[in-house]
Design a protein around this motif. Structure first.
Motif, mmCIF file in Angstrom:
data_model
loop_
_atom_site.group_PDB
_atom_site.id
_atom_site.type_symbol
_atom_site.label_atom_id
_atom_site.label_comp_id
_atom_site.label_asym_id
_atom_site.label_seq_id
_atom_site.Cartn_x
_atom_site.Cartn_y
_atom_site.Cartn_z
ATOM 1 N N PRO A 113 -8.116 -33.694 -11.200
ATOM 2 C CA PRO A 113 -6.749 -33.162 -11.191
ATOM 3 C C PRO A 113 -5.972 -33.470 -9.910
ATOM 4 O O PRO A 113 -4.788 -33.152 -9.868
ATOM 5 N N MET A 157 -15.824 -28.606 -9.999
ATOM 6 C CA MET A 157 -14.655 -28.962 -10.803
ATOM 7 C C MET A 157 -13.993 -27.724 -11.378
ATOM 8 O O MET A 157 -14.679 -26.792 -11.801
ATOM 9 N N PRO A 158 -12.658 -27.714 -11.408
ATOM 10 C CA PRO A 158 -11.965 -26.553 -11.976
ATOM 11 C C PRO A 158 -12.264 -26.419 -13.470
ATOM 12 O O PRO A 158 -12.340 -27.418 -14.184
ATOM 13 N N MET A 188 -14.969 -25.679 -14.819
ATOM 14 C CA MET A 188 -16.361 -26.046 -15.108
ATOM 15 C C MET A 188 -17.248 -25.237 -14.179
ATOM 16 O O MET A 188 -16.839 -24.869 -13.087
ATOM 17 N N ALA A 238 -6.112 -29.706 -15.069
ATOM 18 C CA ALA A 238 -7.177 -28.720 -14.876
ATOM 19 C C ALA A 238 -7.128 -27.659 -15.985
ATOM 20 O O ALA A 238 -8.162 -27.226 -16.474
ATOM 21 N N ASP A 292 -11.352 -24.110 -7.596
ATOM 22 C CA ASP A 292 -10.015 -23.633 -7.962
ATOM 23 C C ASP A 292 -9.053 -24.518 -7.177
ATOM 24 O O ASP A 292 -8.230 -24.062 -6.404
ATOM 25 N N MET A 323 -12.960 -34.838 -16.551
ATOM 26 C CA MET A 323 -14.191 -35.636 -16.673
ATOM 27 C C MET A 323 -13.991 -36.800 -17.639
ATOM 28 O O MET A 323 -14.585 -37.853 -17.482
ATOM 29 N N TYR A 326 -1.094 -31.228 -8.016
ATOM 30 C CA TYR A 326 -1.619 -31.470 -6.678
ATOM 31 C C TYR A 326 -0.991 -32.683 -6.007
ATOM 32 O O TYR A 326 -1.129 -32.854 -4.797
#
Lengths: 303, 668
Positions: B178, A184-185, A187, B269, A166, B276, B184
């Motif tokens: 992300p 991974m967010p 996932m 995200a 998160d 990916m 971020y």
């Protein structure tokens, strides 16, 4: 001049040996079944490659020395520029080694796939891992407890990690036990490990996640199965001491902070992990877990 | 109103911590000193006419090398700062850098070394050498060459501007989302990263197309593909890779920028974005990029080993096949950069095996080099020392690479300092050592004298020993479970002694770098002692670049030679046809047409910089204006029909006769 160089190299090599013998080199001293096989694989692969690399080193030295310009005795054939036998040899020789390595690669990729459950004498213990800014949350769905920045595992027991984030992408890694997988967010990735010796090992994030990245360390403490069960029971019962990992508690926890203290939760919201994964699928949905019933939800697998 | 004029730019952007302020002051002082010197010596007109507006591939090549040298200094300082931080920051000591500053430094270090050092070194050598090796008078599109160079410079300038105005990205050199998304990384750092890569990347793509056409269309008569020098073959492989890979980079950066600028969701995200996909795309460019860097270095080693072994290159056809296979295979391995992303075992195993297969053609090349020395007469000049250093380090680094190509082993080694040590071994020994060897080898072609051998050897040994000390500990740290990009680590890890050794190694490398500067300075000062008496062929060379006189005339070849051998110049010398006699086809002079100088390339670069700066700071009005300015100056150029000037045959003949006289005088 050359003696000075050689002396320096020898001194450096000696220092490396002394250092390595007095410090723990996690990958060469694995404490988990996967880590052990990964180490053996590295050694086999390295030895196979030395079959080519050592001749290259020897030939470089010998040819450079023997055919130096002032060695008039050496043969000199300035127009000799191809010989199909030699060339076939050094296409074939590396190809043979790569074929062997390819077989090893294919087999080990399947045998040691992080997604492959480990067969053990006891059923696996699931642990749900959430990488946050900048701390690790570990949820034990079977035990109904959770921890932050500390992981406790039973020895000789397959552990089935489900991993998400998160936060920006992280990588969940306990070098003494075995390889890593990305967190991974949105996932949910998987990692199966099994510790073979009790002790406390270093766990960390292996992928840059921002300013607090360096503080994403956690101790992974491996204890006996009985001690693990007793510990989990103790945490579950200590509702007065430890809080409950409800959604509001989680939201407070997940605000960015570095060097977060080790924390325990005596109870958890069982749908929390699924909610964390799925909230990125519908970011505008209500922030209560109840709007997305876990039962109807398949957790997407990465790739 | 001020916000309309300046976008997000405020006075705050100029305020930094003392370390950055110090760097800014240093840059300012050096910049002012350079401007003052040019003014003092009244060189502005010379600079403008002979260099900044030049379309001559030789001038552009030298300017590429100068930019690369300046950026190598900056990237090196970054490296020393990181080594110092990691040597200090153990346990209760948090070092002298903040986490964010440390993150900016390693992000900048990677971008600098790959895109602003290695790439311009390669383009510099392409410019300086390829037209000479294929017997051409310039590249196919001299004007595009200038545009490419100045687009590249605008990227470098934007990158350096981030040090003064605002800040640079702290998301790593490939800025994975992300983390690199607005959520971020809200500042301008990632935008600077996007636009400095975007501008330089467009320059690289234009350059690649230019050199592709040059190699395909402008070879001397008789130089079939299988008679091209090895350097040109390797360059061709790298250029093909650039043409396929750089559009991917441009598109990927474009999507990331749309995410950040226009609120889109390619890689975010949430909202269906897929980080990916970014990681796949960026490595679809990023892995070929590694071979874009290393193939030209392989080509340099082929030239160097053959010349200094005084023997034809062994296994030419094998070498070409190996180069071609590396070119193709390098597009089929990108996933090995992220086995840990959770792909299935089948996918991981496939990419692991494809990666290992690349070791085969690479091994073939090494054996061919060794058998070029075999039954040769090896002269131990400094370029050969760099070659030996390359063999020693590159084979070890290659072993580490194949180890990480085994997915199950990579789960342990991924993102550890073992990985960092591996790719530095490959890029420092494979790319930088090769380019150093090439620089020393071709230096006399342009300077007219050779570089000092003794200081050159000292520099080499400092680099080699420093490298082992700086990166040997990193291999061990990786095995100990140290990950990359840590600005601080707990004392109990026991990492500190090894980080201190690595810092010492970095200092020794820095001494090597200082010795290289000293080597050039001493060589310039004592050039009378090392003057190239052959006026163009100091090493008894084999390929066409050694045939043209030094200093290289603006037209390169007075008469384009006809080629019937892989080593055309060697053959001419062997047959006694060089220096050419009266009546030889090599003295049948004609008028030569060359491109006129043009300031448009510089203008396009300047407008590119302004556009990038406006995009970084969201100065909306300036973006369309600067973009339209680029189109406008290019259209203006299109109306210029007098783009070439003529050198009369008589003048060519006079220049060539002078050179022949000089050669005969010195060879007596």
């Amino acid at each position: 001049m050359y003696f000075i160089v050689l002396g320096l190299v020898a001194a450096a090599a000696a220092a490396v040996v002394v250092f390595a013998s007095t410090h723990t080199v996690a990958m060469f001293d694995p404490k988990g079944t996967i880590g052990l096989e990964e180490r053996n694989l590295m050694i086999v692969a390295a030895l196979l490659m030395l079959v080519v690399v050592i001749p290259v080193f020897v030939m470089t030295f010998v040819f450079a020395w023997r055919y130096r310009a002032d060695n008039e005795k050496a043969e000199y054939t300035p127009t000799w520029d191809h010989d199909i036998r030699y060339e076939l040899a050094w296409w074939a020789f590396p190809i043979a080694i790569i074929i062997v390595l390819a077989v090893i690669t294919w087999q080990s990729s399947h045998a040691l796939s992080p997604y492959r459950p480990i067969a053990g004498s006891v059923p696996p213990v699931p642990v749900d891992v959430v990488a946050l800014d900048w701390k690790w949350l570990f949820i034990y769905p079977q035990q109904g407890i959770a921890t932050v920045n500390m992981l406790k595992l039973p020895v000789d027991t397959p552990i089935a990690f489900h991993i998400t984030a998160d936060a920006p992408m992280n990588s969940f890694w306990i070098p003494s036990l075995g390889g890593q997988i990305y967190a991974m967010p949105g996932m949910s990735t998987q990692l199966h490990l099994m510790a073979s010796a009790t002790g406390t090992y270093e766990g960390l994030s292996a992928n840059l996640s921002g300013n607090g990245f360096a503080s994403m360390h956690f101790p992974a403490e491996v204890v006996s199965r009985a001690a693990f069960a007793a510990w989990a029971q103790g945490v579950r019962n200590a509702t007065g001491t430890y809080g409950a990992l409800t959604l509001p508690a989680y939201e407070a926890l997940s605000t960015p902070s570095a060097r977060y203290p080790e924390t325990l939760y005596a109870s958890i919201d069982p749908s929390l992990y699924g909610w964390i994964v799925m909230k990125y699928m519908s970011p505008n949905a209500s922030t209560t877990t109840t709007t997305i019933p876990m039962s109807t939800m398949a957790i997407p697998r990465a790739l | 109103m001020i916000h309309f004029l300046l976008g997000n730019l405020t006075f705050q952007a100029f305020l930094h911590n003392p370390i950055v302020m110090g760097a800014d002051a240093f840059m300012g002082i050096v910049g002012i000193a350079v401007l003052a010197l040019v003014t003092y010596f009244k060189k502005w007109q010379w600079l403008w006419r002979e260099w900044l507006t030049s379309l001559d591939h030789k001038r552009i090549g030298i300017m590429y090398l100068i930019v690369a040298a300046v950026m190598l200094f900056k990237g090196g300082v970054d490296a020393l700062m990181m080594r110092a931080q990691q040597a200090l920051a153990s346990g209760s000591n948090y070092g002298y850098l903040s986490a964010n500053h440390f993150n900016q430094i390693f992000s900048a270090h990677g971008v600098t070394m790959i895109l602003f050092v290695a790439m311009p070194l390669i383009f510099g050598l392409f410019n300086l050498i390829i037209p000479l090796q294929i017997g051409a008078r310039d590249v196919a599109f001299p004007f595009v060459n200038a545009v490419s160079f100045w687009m590249f410079v605008s990227g470098v300038a934007l990158f350096n501007a981030s040090l003064v105005i605002g800040h640079f990205s702290s998301a790593g050199w490939l800025a994975y989302p992300p983390l690199s998304e607005l959520a971020y990384s809200p500042g301008v750092g990632v935008d600077y990263w996007i636009w400095c890569l975007q501008l330089a990347g467009i320059g690289s793509l234009l350059s690649a197309i230019n050199f592709f056409v040059t190699i395909v269309k402008m070879r001397a008569p008789g130089m079939t593909l299988m008679k091209m020098p090895m350097f040109v073959w390797n360059a061709l492989g790298a250029i093909v890779l650039m043409i396929f890979a750089f559009p991917v980079l441009t598109a990927t950066l474009g999507m990331l920028w749309l995410d950040r600028f226009a609120g889109m969701h390619f890689f975010t995200a949430g909202f269906g974005g897929n980080a990916m996909m970014y990681v796949n795309l960026i490595w679809t460019w990023g892995h070929p990029e590694v071979y874009i860097l290393v193939l030209p270095a392989f080509g340099i080693f082929s030239e160097v080993v053959s010349t200094f072994s005084q023997k034809r290159i062994f296994g030419y056809a094998s070498m070409v096949a190996a180069t071609a296979s590396i070119t193709i295979l390098s597009f089929l391995v990108w996933l090995h950069h992220f086995f840990t992303m959770g792909a299935s075992a089948d996918v991981n195993a496939f990419f692991g095996i494809m990666t290992m297969i690349i070791a085969v053609p690479t091994g073939v090349k090494i054996f061919n080099w060794l058998f070029t020395m075999y039954r040769g007469r090896v002269r131990f000049m400094t370029p050969m020392w760099w070659f030996f250093g390359f063999i020693a380090l590159f084979t070890m680094g290659g072993m580490a690479g194949v180890l990480m190509a085994v997915p199950a082993a990579d789960f342990q080694l991924h993102n550890s300092l073992f990985l960092v040590a591996h790719f530095h071994t490959m890029i420092v020994s494979g790319v930088l050592f090769g380019l150093f060897a090439g620089f020393i080898y071709w230096f006399p072609k342009y300077a007219g004298y050779t570089l000092n051998e003794r200081i050159g050897r000292w520099a080499f040994w400092c680099w080699l020993i420093g490298f082992v000390l700086a990166f040997g500990p990193l291999y061990i740290l990786g095995f100990m479970g140290a990950t990359r990009r840590l600005y601080h680590y707990p004392a109990a890890t026991g990492f500190q002694p090894l980080f201190i050794v690595a810092a010492v190694g970095a200092v020794i490398i820095a001494i090597g770098g200082i010795l290289q500067i000293a080597q050039i300075a001493v060589s310039v000062k004592r050039r009378a002692l090392a003057v190239d008496r052959t006026a163009g062929d100091p090493w008894n060379g084999r390929t066409l670049e050694w045939m043209v006189p030094t200093p290289v005339p603006v037209y390169n070849f007075a008469v384009i030679p006809t080629v019937d051998d892989r080593e055309p110049f060697w053959k001419l010398k062997q047959e006694g046809q060089f220096p050419p006699r009266e009546g030889s086809p090599l003295v049948r002079y004609e008028d030569i047409f060359l491109p006129k100088r043009s300031p448009i390339g510089l203008l396009v670069g300047a407008c590119g910089f302004v556009f990038g700066f406006a995009a970084v700071w969201h100065i909306y009005w300036l973006m369309p204006i600067s973009a339209m300015a680029i189109v406008a100056v290019l259209i203006a150029r299109a109306f210029d029909e007098e783009t070439e000037y003529r050198i009369p045959a008589a003048e060519v003949e006079r220049t060539e006769r002078e050179r022949m006289a000089r050669m005969r005088a010195s060879s007596v």
